[in-house]
Write a protein that holds these residues in place. Structure first.
Motif, PDB file in Angstrom:
ATOM      1  N   ARG A  43       0.978  -1.355   0.121  1.00 32.25           N
ATOM      2  CA  ARG A  43       0.119   0.162  -0.239  1.00 32.25           C
ATOM      3  C   ARG A  43       0.466   1.360  -0.340  1.00 32.25           C
ATOM      4  NH1 ARG A  43      -2.737  -0.167   5.749  1.00 32.25           N
ATOM      5  NH2 ARG A  43      -4.280  -1.821   4.667  1.00 32.25           N
ATOM      6  N   ASN A  44       2.235   1.007   0.561  1.00 30.60           N
ATOM      7  CA  ASN A  44       2.591   2.327   0.382  1.00 30.60           C
ATOM      8  C   ASN A  44       3.434   2.618  -0.795  1.00 30.60           C
ATOM      9  OD1 ASN A  44       2.593   2.663   3.193  1.00 30.60           O
ATOM     10  ND2 ASN A  44       4.410   1.380   3.507  1.00 30.60           N
ATOM     11  N   ARG A  74      -7.526  -6.844 -10.633  1.00 30.27           N
ATOM     12  CA  ARG A  74      -8.966  -7.847 -10.043  1.00 30.27           C
ATOM     13  C   ARG A  74      -9.739  -6.571  -9.149  1.00 30.27           C
ATOM     14  NH1 ARG A  74      -8.967 -11.095 -14.174  1.00 30.27           N
ATOM     15  NH2 ARG A  74      -7.199 -12.589 -14.534  1.00 30.27           N
ATOM     16  N   PRO A  75     -10.798  -6.310  -9.523  1.00 30.23           N
ATOM     17  CA  PRO A  75     -11.259  -5.663  -8.246  1.00 30.23           C
ATOM     18  C   PRO A  75     -12.353  -6.765  -7.031  1.00 30.23           C
ATOM     19  CG  PRO A  75     -12.950  -5.507 -10.572  1.00 30.23           C
ATOM     20  CD  PRO A  75     -11.576  -6.097 -10.910  1.00 30.23           C
ATOM     21  N   SER A  76     -11.818  -7.773  -7.707  1.00 32.69           N
ATOM     22  CA  SER A  76     -12.495  -8.917  -7.040  1.00 32.69           C
ATOM     23  C   SER A  76     -11.710  -9.390  -6.043  1.00 32.69           C
ATOM     24  CB  SER A  76     -13.191 -10.636  -7.295  1.00 32.69           C
ATOM     25  OG  SER A  76     -12.001 -10.144  -9.187  1.00 32.69           O
ATOM     26  N   LYS A  81      -9.453  -4.286  -2.967  1.00 27.95           N
ATOM     27  CA  LYS A  81     -10.928  -3.709  -1.841  1.00 27.95           C
ATOM     28  C   LYS A  81      -9.790  -3.641  -0.480  1.00 27.95           C
ATOM     29  CE  LYS A  81     -14.258  -7.460  -3.276  1.00 27.95           C
ATOM     30  NZ  LYS A  81     -15.134  -8.845  -3.021  1.00 27.95           N
ATOM     31  N   GLU A  82      -9.795  -4.212   0.055  1.00 31.70           N
ATOM     32  CA  GLU A  82      -8.767  -3.590   1.441  1.00 31.70           C
ATOM     33  C   GLU A  82      -7.712  -2.708   0.996  1.00 31.70           C
ATOM     34  OE1 GLU A  82      -6.586  -6.980   3.039  1.00 31.70           O
ATOM     35  OE2 GLU A  82      -8.290  -7.615   4.003  1.00 31.70           O
ATOM     36  N   LEU A  83      -6.999  -2.422  -0.328  1.00 37.04           N
ATOM     37  CA  LEU A  83      -6.103  -1.439  -0.440  1.00 37.04           C
ATOM     38  C   LEU A  83      -7.042  -0.129  -1.265  1.00 37.04           C
ATOM     39  CD1 LEU A  83      -3.936  -0.141  -1.543  1.00 37.04           C
ATOM     40  CD2 LEU A  83      -3.619  -1.062  -3.883  1.00 37.04           C
ATOM     41  N   ILE A  84      -8.466  -0.607  -1.701  1.00 36.78           N
ATOM     42  CA  ILE A  84      -9.257   0.482  -1.863  1.00 36.78           C
ATOM     43  C   ILE A  84     -10.373   0.906  -0.116  1.00 36.78           C
ATOM     44  CG2 ILE A  84     -11.394   1.195  -3.125  1.00 36.78           C
ATOM     45  CD1 ILE A  84     -11.010  -0.595  -5.939  1.00 36.78           C
ATOM     46  N   SER A  85      -9.995   0.535  -0.232  1.00 40.25           N
ATOM     47  CA  SER A  85     -11.028   1.015   1.628  1.00 40.25           C
ATOM     48  C   SER A  85      -9.527   1.917   2.313  1.00 40.25           C
ATOM     49  CB  SER A  85     -11.333  -0.417   2.562  1.00 40.25           C
ATOM     50  OG  SER A  85     -12.036  -0.521   2.030  1.00 40.25           O
ATOM     51  N   TYR A  86      -8.060   1.114   1.998  1.00 42.57           N
ATOM     52  CA  TYR A  86      -7.353   2.571   2.939  1.00 42.57           C
ATOM     53  C   TYR A  86      -7.161   3.586   2.369  1.00 42.57           C
ATOM     54  CZ  TYR A  86      -2.066   3.404   3.887  1.00 42.57           C
ATOM     55  OH  TYR A  86      -1.246   4.440   3.942  1.00 42.57           O
ATOM     56  N   LEU A  87      -7.601   3.739   0.477  1.00 41.90           N
ATOM     57  CA  LEU A  87      -6.515   4.800   0.223  1.00 41.90           C
ATOM     58  C   LEU A  87      -7.944   5.737  -0.320  1.00 41.90           C
ATOM     59  CD1 LEU A  87      -5.574   2.975  -3.417  1.00 41.90           C
ATOM     60  CD2 LEU A  87      -4.230   4.535  -1.748  1.00 41.90           C
TER      61      LEU A  87
END
Length: 99
Positions: A43-44, A74-76, A81-87
């Protein structure tokens, strides 16, 4: 007598409608993904993301890295999903906290 004059006018009108509707569709999507990065990305190393157009055949997320690269993922995938929530939870650059 009016039918011979009406036929070319109807034909021109039909062509105009077809040309107009095709023009409104616009060009295809700017970026679609055909290959995907399957490895989890730290994520960094990610500064942002965008979703590809719904007109793409494969739904995808484009991750923008700190080096300026774009990675298709892949969005699935759970890690995506966790990375998008973090961002999404991260404050935007220049945004200050009221704490």
């Amino acid at each position: 007598m009016a039918a011979p004059r009406l036929t070319p006018a109807v034909l021109v009108l039909m062509l105009a409608v077809i040309a107009l509707t095709e023009g409104m569709r616009g060009a295809g999507p700017k970026k679609c993904c055909t290959r995907f990065n399957e490895r989890e990305v730290n994520r960094n190393r990610v500064v942002g993301y965008i979703k590809t157009s719904q007109r793409c055949t494969n739904p995808a997320i484009l991750l923008k890295t700190v080096t300026g690269r774009s990675l298709c993922v892949r969005p699935s995938a759970v890690w995506v999903k966790e990375l998008i929530s973090y961002l999404d939870a991260r404050p935007a650059p220049g945004e200050t906290s009221n704490l």
